[in-house]
Design a protein around this motif. Structure first.
Motif, mmCIF file in Angstrom:
data_model
loop_
_atom_site.group_PDB
_atom_site.id
_atom_site.type_symbol
_atom_site.label_atom_id
_atom_site.label_comp_id
_atom_site.label_asym_id
_atom_site.label_seq_id
_atom_site.Cartn_x
_atom_site.Cartn_y
_atom_site.Cartn_z
ATOM 1 N N ALA A 84 0.808 -1.195 -0.075
ATOM 2 C CA ALA A 84 -0.144 -0.081 0.122
ATOM 3 C C ALA A 84 0.690 1.321 -0.234
ATOM 4 C CB ALA A 84 -1.053 0.052 1.152
ATOM 5 N N ASN A 85 2.022 1.257 0.739
ATOM 6 C CA ASN A 85 3.026 2.349 0.850
ATOM 7 C C ASN A 85 3.500 2.557 -0.584
ATOM 8 O OD1 ASN A 85 2.761 3.297 3.340
ATOM 9 N ND2 ASN A 85 4.326 1.999 4.169
ATOM 10 N N VAL A 86 3.750 1.496 -1.271
ATOM 11 C CA VAL A 86 4.468 1.545 -2.834
ATOM 12 C C VAL A 86 3.446 2.337 -3.690
ATOM 13 C CG1 VAL A 86 5.332 0.429 -4.614
ATOM 14 C CG2 VAL A 86 6.063 -0.502 -2.326
ATOM 15 N N SER A 87 2.235 1.877 -3.616
ATOM 16 C CA SER A 87 1.157 2.575 -4.213
ATOM 17 C C SER A 87 0.935 4.040 -4.173
ATOM 18 C CB SER A 87 -0.142 1.826 -4.293
ATOM 19 O OG SER A 87 -0.019 0.346 -4.496
ATOM 20 N N ARG A 88 1.041 4.325 -2.780
ATOM 21 C CA ARG A 88 0.915 5.664 -2.370
ATOM 22 C C ARG A 88 1.926 6.523 -2.810
ATOM 23 N NH1 ARG A 88 -1.648 3.893 2.337
ATOM 24 N NH2 ARG A 88 0.322 3.782 3.262
ATOM 25 N N SER A 89 3.265 6.000 -2.686
ATOM 26 C CA SER A 89 4.495 7.117 -2.998
ATOM 27 C C SER A 89 4.995 6.889 -4.472
ATOM 28 C CB SER A 89 5.506 6.493 -2.082
ATOM 29 O OG SER A 89 5.809 5.173 -2.402
ATOM 30 N N CYS A 90 4.593 5.719 -5.098
ATOM 31 C CA CYS A 90 4.779 5.976 -6.517
ATOM 32 C C CYS A 90 3.368 5.995 -7.438
ATOM 33 C CB CYS A 90 5.480 4.524 -7.057
ATOM 34 S SG CYS A 90 7.125 4.326 -6.102
ATOM 35 N N LYS A 91 3.748 6.641 -8.584
ATOM 36 C CA LYS A 91 2.618 6.391 -9.593
ATOM 37 C C LYS A 91 2.650 5.604 -10.450
ATOM 38 C CE LYS A 91 4.558 9.925 -12.785
ATOM 39 N NZ LYS A 91 4.331 10.280 -14.102
ATOM 40 N N ARG A 92 1.423 5.485 -10.920
ATOM 41 C CA ARG A 92 1.113 4.230 -11.929
ATOM 42 C C ARG A 92 1.943 4.160 -13.271
ATOM 43 N NH1 ARG A 92 -4.340 2.320 -15.021
ATOM 44 N NH2 ARG A 92 -3.418 0.561 -16.123
ATOM 45 N N GLY A 93 2.786 3.143 -13.689
ATOM 46 C CA GLY A 93 3.570 3.317 -14.561
ATOM 47 C C GLY A 93 5.156 3.627 -14.481
ATOM 48 N N ASP A 94 5.355 3.846 -13.256
ATOM 49 C CA ASP A 94 6.761 4.217 -12.695
ATOM 50 C C ASP A 94 7.653 2.754 -12.674
ATOM 51 O OD1 ASP A 94 6.325 6.884 -12.194
ATOM 52 O OD2 ASP A 94 6.527 6.861 -10.112
ATOM 53 N N ILE A 95 8.833 2.957 -12.759
ATOM 54 C CA ILE A 95 9.659 1.709 -12.823
ATOM 55 C C ILE A 95 9.993 1.422 -11.381
ATOM 56 C CG2 ILE A 95 11.637 0.392 -13.561
ATOM 57 C CD1 ILE A 95 9.610 1.026 -15.789
ATOM 58 N N ILE A 96 10.027 0.240 -10.953
ATOM 59 C CA ILE A 96 10.182 -0.312 -9.499
ATOM 60 C C ILE A 96 10.884 -1.508 -9.441
ATOM 61 C CG2 ILE A 96 7.938 0.609 -8.425
ATOM 62 C CD1 ILE A 96 6.858 -2.221 -8.325
ATOM 63 N N ALA A 97 11.995 -1.616 -8.261
ATOM 64 C CA ALA A 97 12.778 -2.608 -8.405
ATOM 65 C C ALA A 97 12.421 -3.330 -7.116
ATOM 66 C CB ALA A 97 14.071 -2.246 -8.143
ATOM 67 N N ILE A 98 12.150 -4.802 -7.362
ATOM 68 C CA ILE A 98 12.045 -5.703 -6.270
ATOM 69 C C ILE A 98 13.212 -6.772 -6.065
ATOM 70 C CG2 ILE A 98 10.082 -7.550 -5.466
ATOM 71 C CD1 ILE A 98 8.137 -6.186 -7.568
ATOM 72 N N ASN A 99 13.579 -7.005 -4.984
ATOM 73 C CA ASN A 99 14.702 -7.589 -4.678
ATOM 74 C C ASN A 99 14.197 -9.413 -4.809
ATOM 75 O OD1 ASN A 99 16.906 -8.878 -3.827
ATOM 76 N ND2 ASN A 99 16.996 -7.992 -1.820
ATOM 77 N N SER A 100 14.745 -10.110 -5.786
ATOM 78 C CA SER A 100 14.213 -11.307 -5.938
ATOM 79 C C SER A 100 14.634 -12.267 -4.816
ATOM 80 C CB SER A 100 14.646 -11.707 -7.451
ATOM 81 O OG SER A 100 14.598 -11.012 -8.536
ATOM 82 N N SER A 101 15.656 -11.843 -4.269
ATOM 83 C CA SER A 101 15.961 -13.039 -3.067
ATOM 84 C C SER A 101 15.278 -12.769 -1.772
ATOM 85 C CB SER A 101 17.419 -12.790 -2.949
ATOM 86 O OG SER A 101 17.839 -11.618 -2.527
ATOM 87 N N ALA A 102 14.393 -11.469 -1.821
ATOM 88 C CA ALA A 102 13.632 -11.353 -0.323
ATOM 89 C C ALA A 102 12.649 -12.326 -0.209
ATOM 90 C CB ALA A 102 13.188 -10.041 -0.421
ATOM 91 N N GLN A 103 12.155 -12.573 1.025
ATOM 92 C CA GLN A 103 10.935 -13.458 1.103
ATOM 93 C C GLN A 103 9.746 -12.606 0.574
ATOM 94 O OE1 GLN A 103 10.505 -14.364 5.262
ATOM 95 N NE2 GLN A 103 8.824 -15.799 4.865
ATOM 96 N N GLY A 104 9.007 -13.318 -0.031
ATOM 97 C CA GLY A 104 7.731 -12.750 -0.627
ATOM 98 C C GLY A 104 8.059 -11.916 -1.943
ATOM 99 N N SER A 105 8.891 -12.143 -2.763
ATOM 100 C CA SER A 105 9.203 -11.117 -3.764
ATOM 101 C C SER A 105 8.068 -11.519 -4.830
ATOM 102 C CB SER A 105 10.559 -11.618 -4.088
ATOM 103 O OG SER A 105 10.979 -12.892 -4.484
ATOM 104 N N VAL A 106 7.810 -12.940 -4.980
ATOM 105 C CA VAL A 106 6.775 -13.245 -5.882
ATOM 106 C C VAL A 106 5.470 -12.763 -5.687
ATOM 107 C CG1 VAL A 106 5.963 -15.351 -6.990
ATOM 108 C CG2 VAL A 106 8.173 -15.628 -6.485
ATOM 109 N N PHE A 107 5.088 -12.823 -4.419
ATOM 110 C CA PHE A 107 3.948 -11.969 -4.157
ATOM 111 C C PHE A 107 3.941 -10.752 -4.477
ATOM 112 C CE2 PHE A 107 1.550 -9.808 -0.643
ATOM 113 C CZ PHE A 107 0.224 -10.502 -0.905
ATOM 114 N N GLN A 108 5.133 -10.082 -4.000
ATOM 115 C CA GLN A 108 5.212 -8.412 -4.389
ATOM 116 C C GLN A 108 5.020 -8.420 -6.181
ATOM 117 O OE1 GLN A 108 8.871 -7.723 -2.885
ATOM 118 N NE2 GLN A 108 8.318 -7.220 -0.607
ATOM 119 N N VAL A 109 5.967 -9.302 -6.649
ATOM 120 C CA VAL A 109 5.822 -8.932 -8.250
ATOM 121 C C VAL A 109 4.402 -9.206 -8.850
ATOM 122 C CG1 VAL A 109 6.615 -10.298 -10.433
ATOM 123 C CG2 VAL A 109 8.258 -9.716 -8.618
ATOM 124 N N GLY A 110 3.817 -10.244 -8.360
ATOM 125 C CA GLY A 110 2.158 -10.392 -8.681
ATOM 126 C C GLY A 110 1.321 -9.474 -8.428
#
Length: 137
Positions: A84-110
């Protein structure tokens, strides 16, 4: 097509009328009527051929940017509050980086990535465009 037929009929009627006036030697009245009819046809055609004004151009969409705060927020955790914080701080279409080795990264990508655009995996980072907020199914 109908307007062309109408104009043809009017032109034929005017030419026959001029021949009649030429035979009767009343050119003054004939010329006045001819020019009045010609101007009437001209104005009717001009009114028929008008088109609506073109629509104003749409404003260009703002270009996407890299949202650095998303990487910092997602590094802290991957729960609903962080998403929810990511959705508030960034606007739609912005490029975001998700750490692939972090726990829950697949959930975050989805939940965060827009799959109509490219999703790039570079080493330990997954880069994607931020999508509209989606809920769980």
């Amino acid at each position: 097509m109908a307007i062309h037929r109408l104009l043809g009929v009017v032109a034929l009627a005017l030419s026959q009328r001029l021949q009649f006036y030429a035979l009767n030697n009343s050119w003054g009245a004939a010329m006045r009527k001819f020019w009045a009819a010609t101007l009437g046809v001209f104005f009717a055609t001009a009114a028929y051929c008008q088109v609506p004004a073109p629509a104003p151009p749409k404003a260009a969409p703002e270009p996407s940017a890299y949202c650095r705060s998303a990487a910092q927020i997602l590094f802290q955790g991957g729960g609903d509050a962080e998403i929810a914080n990511v959705s508030r701080s960034c606007k739609r279409g912005d490029i975001i980086a998700i750490n692939s080795s972090a726990q829950g990264s697949v959930f975050q990508v989805g939940r965060l990535c827009d799959f109509t655009k490219s999703v790039v995996v570079m080493g330990p980072q997954t880069l994607c465009a931020l999508a509209a907020e989606r809920g769980l199914r």
